[in-house]
Design an enzyme around this catalytic site. Structure first.
Site, short mmCIF file in Angstrom:
data_model
loop_
_atom_site.label_atom_id
_atom_site.label_comp_id
_atom_site.label_asym_id
_atom_site.label_seq_id
_atom_site.Cartn_x
_atom_site.Cartn_y
_atom_site.Cartn_z
N SER A 105 1.75 -1.46 -11.35
CA SER A 105 3.10 -1.69 -11.67
C SER A 105 3.75 -2.75 -12.33
O SER A 105 3.69 -2.74 -13.49
CB SER A 105 3.44 -1.75 -10.01
OG SER A 105 5.07 -1.47 -9.80
N ASP A 124 6.04 9.71 -8.89
CA ASP A 124 6.57 8.26 -9.27
C ASP A 124 7.77 8.22 -10.00
O ASP A 124 8.00 8.95 -11.15
CB ASP A 124 5.56 7.37 -9.79
CG ASP A 124 5.91 6.13 -9.92
OD1 ASP A 124 6.94 5.78 -9.64
OD2 ASP A 124 4.84 5.14 -10.29
N HIS A 129 4.39 6.52 -6.35
CA HIS A 129 3.93 4.99 -6.69
C HIS A 129 3.17 4.33 -5.48
O HIS A 129 3.41 4.71 -4.34
CB HIS A 129 5.38 4.17 -6.98
CG HIS A 129 5.35 3.08 -7.73
ND1 HIS A 129 4.92 2.90 -8.89
CD2 HIS A 129 5.18 1.66 -7.17
CE1 HIS A 129 4.82 1.53 -9.26
NE2 HIS A 129 5.16 0.84 -8.31
#
Length: 279
Positions: free
Chosen positions: A124, A219, A249
């Site tokens: 991320s 995501d 995610h």
């Protein structure tokens, strides 16, 4: 977010110690995970950056991944506790991430690892720092990572988060949350197109290290990750790109467990191959 109980890898022993590295943006605490005592010495090194939108993450959230990679890929893992926004904004985390990685490359003998066999990666927000570190290393000619792992990356901080779509009705990342993160980390909109902030907007990707790019089907960040993998390949960078189906995610932490384990195993196997041969 809390790790799924079946992703804690309680059966994988932890050999770790804290280490403090001085950087151009202040000292940084790192957790250094060691491979089993039976592994080759000196072992190669993997420097990793946690997620959390540059605001809420902590390195402990990646403990399961770090322990697994150290145990199965036979490398030292340096888990970097870079500074959080809004107290420390761009470019502080980039500077800290790069300086810790450069330190890892240069200080192997004193720490019992092989800094010439080095990889870098993250999840991320940490996967946003990863290409930034690789870009700076390329442009400065300082060290050459053998691999970059880009997992569920935030790669375009200029685009309106509302334009980033998901295949499901309520994905983990909302546009509102993403705006909060970006406003905290990069408060000046003029900085948001910079390649160290938005790697997806860079047009000079040639010469970057080989990449493992992991994206999650549901995501909101999937499209920019997929596009970045294609752009790297078009620039002549060797790329392994894997889209994990039916997941969102942060799936490497919250599950589904089979997909998460498969992704973590892929990271370890790719690291093992990339770092296995001595120069």
């Amino acid at each position: 977010m809390v790790r799924h109980r079946d992703l804690r890898f309680a059966d994988v022993p932890k050999r770790a110690e804290a280490l403090r590295v001085e950087t151009g943006a202040g000292p940084v605490t790192c957790t250094v995970y060691r491979p089993p005592a039976t592994a080759e010495a000196p072992a190669p090194v993997y420097v990793t950056f946690h997620g959390g939108g540059f605001v809420v993450g902590r390195p402990e959230q990646d403990d399961h991944i770090c322990r697994y990679i150290a145990a199965t890929a036979g490398c030292v893992v340096i888990n970097v506790d870079y500074a959080d926004a809004p107290q420390r904004q761009y470019p502080v985390p980039v500077t800290q991430a790069y300086d810790v990685t450069a330190w890892g490359a240069d200080n192997g003998p004193a720490n019992d690892w092989d800094g010439s066999r080095l990889a870098v990666g993250g999840h991320s927000a940490g996967a946003n720092l990863t290409p930034a570190v690789c870009r700076l290393a390329r442009d400065r000619g300082t060290f050459t990572p053998r691999l970059q792992i880009i997992d569920s990356a935030l790669l375009d901080q200029l685009a309106d988060p509302a334009t980033k779509q998901s295949l499901i009705a309520k994905p983990l990342l909302s546009p509102q949350l993403m705006r909060v993160f970006t406003d905290a980390y990069v408060p000046d909109p003029a900085d948001r197109a910079h390649p160290l902030v938005s790697p997806a907007l860079a047009d000079d990707l040639a010469g970057l290290p080989p990449a493992l790019v992991i994206t999650a089907e549901n995501d909101r960040l999937r499209d920019e990750g997929d596009a970045y993998a294609k752009a790297l390949a078009a620039a002549g960078v060797p790329v392994t790109h894997r889209v994990f189906e039916g997941v969102d995610h942060y799936f490497t932490h919250t599950g589904p467990v089979p997909a998460a384990k498969e992704a973590i195993e892929l990271m370890a196997a790719t690291l093992c191959t990339a770092l296995g041969d001595r120069p």
